[in-house]
Design a protein around this motif. Sequence first.
Motif, short mmCIF file in Angstrom:
data_model
loop_
_atom_site.label_atom_id
_atom_site.label_comp_id
_atom_site.label_asym_id
_atom_site.label_seq_id
_atom_site.Cartn_x
_atom_site.Cartn_y
_atom_site.Cartn_z
N ALA A 1 0.88 -1.20 0.02
CA ALA A 1 0.13 0.06 0.06
C ALA A 1 0.86 1.22 -0.04
O ALA A 1 0.42 2.29 -0.46
CB ALA A 1 -1.00 0.05 1.20
N ALA A 2 1.89 1.11 0.31
CA ALA A 2 3.14 2.43 0.58
C ALA A 2 3.66 2.42 -0.82
O ALA A 2 4.33 3.49 -1.05
CB ALA A 2 4.05 2.28 1.69
N CYS A 3 3.83 1.57 -1.65
CA CYS A 3 4.74 1.33 -2.75
C CYS A 3 4.04 2.21 -3.99
O CYS A 3 3.11 1.46 -4.56
CB CYS A 3 5.31 0.02 -2.92
SG CYS A 3 6.23 0.12 -4.47
N PRO A 4 4.65 3.31 -4.37
CA PRO A 4 3.97 4.08 -5.58
C PRO A 4 4.36 3.03 -6.83
O PRO A 4 3.48 3.28 -7.73
CB PRO A 4 4.74 5.30 -5.57
CG PRO A 4 5.76 5.22 -4.93
CD PRO A 4 5.58 3.92 -3.83
#
Lengths: 127, 255
Positions: free
Chosen positions: B165-168
Motif C-alpha cells: 500500500a506504501a509502494c507507488p
Amino acid sequence: MRAYSRPTEFNWWLTNRTYFFFVVRELTSVLIAAYMVFLLVLLRRLAAGPEAYAAYLRFLGSPGMLLFHLVALAAALYHSITWFRLAPMAITLRVRGRRVPGATVVAANYAAWLVVSLVVAWIVLRS
Amino acid sequence: MMMAEQTVAERTITLEVFRYRPEQESEPTFQTYEIPYREDWVVLDALNYIKDSVDGSLTYRWSCRMGVCGSCGMMVNGVPKLTCSTFLKDYYPRPIRIEPLANFPVARDLAIVLDDFMAKLVHVRPWIIRRQEEPLEAGEYRQTPEELDRYKHFSMCINCMLCYAACPIYGLEPEFVGPAAVALAQRYNLDSRDQGGRERMGILSTHEGIWACTLVGECTTVCPAEVDPAAAIQQAKLASALGWLRRVLVPWGNK
C-alpha cells in the motif's frame, strides 16, 4: 463480486514527504544530464579551434549559464549525498561474524567520494 | 469521581470511514461516525465499537488485535497502518479518515482483494529448495547463530501488505512483484540450508522482479515488523548485478 479499483492519481508524489523527496532526487538527474550536454559541446568547440572555444567560454560565463551551473551543482550534491546515505541498505559487510554498522558504510562511501573529488580537482586545477 | 467519569465519557471523536457496497453503489462514499473517545482505544477498537453498537454492516478484517496476524491493515489518514496498534490519542481531537489499503482493489468497505499478493508470494518460491533431499536418518539441516542472523529479520514478515500500500511503483505497475515477496525470497536466498538461490534469482532478476524498484523506501518506513524490505530488494539487485558481472567477465565464474 464487483471489486472497486482505485488507480494511482497523477499527483501521488505530492501526498507524502518521502514520495516528494524521492521524485526530487530522480529529477536532479535531468539537470545532471543537461550539464553533461554542455560539457560535450565544450569538447566539440575545443576541437573546432581556439576562437570557437573562447566564444563558448564567454557564453558559459554569462549570468544565466552561471546560475544554471550553480543549480546543477546543488542538484548533483543533493543526489550524491542522499545516494551514499542509502548504501547500507544494499551493502552488508561482515567482519569476524559481526555486521559492519550502516554509519561506517556511509562514512566509507563519503570518504571515497571525497578522495576521488580531490584527485579530479588536482588534475583540473594543477596548471 | 462520578463527575470526572461522565466528562470523560462525553468526549467524542469523528471517524470518516470509506464505504463500498457493490450490490447498492458503483462508487465508494465516506460515512461519518461520531463515537465515544477513549484514550486507550486503537482505531480497531473504534471500528469494533461501530460494528457492535452503531452500524453492523461495516466490513473489515481483523483477528489477533496485537500486531501479529497482519489482517487489520488500513489507510489511516492516508498512511498504511495496522489499526490494532494505531492509537486514537495520536489523532484526537482531529477526525480520522479510514480507507482500505491503497493499490489493492476493494471487495467491500475496508476489505481489499488480496489474491494478487498471494499469487506473488508463491511466485518467488519462499521455501527451502534442495537439489536433493537428504534422507530422514541423515538428521536435521544444522545452522549456526551467525547463519541464522543473516536472514532472520527478513523472516519476520507478517504478510500485512502495508508495504504494497506504501509502494507507488506497485500502484503504477501492478506487475511488480513487490516488497514483501522479495524480502521473503531474500530470506531463503540468504539461508545456509537453501540451494534454490539461482532458481529464485531467475524469477527476481527481471523488470517485474527487483528492477522495477526505484528505491522510494516507504515500504521500510511503514513496515510494522522491522523487516526492511527496501534493503532486501537492494541486496537482491547487488547480488544479481554481481552475478551478471561474474558471468560476463569471468569465463569460469558460471558454475
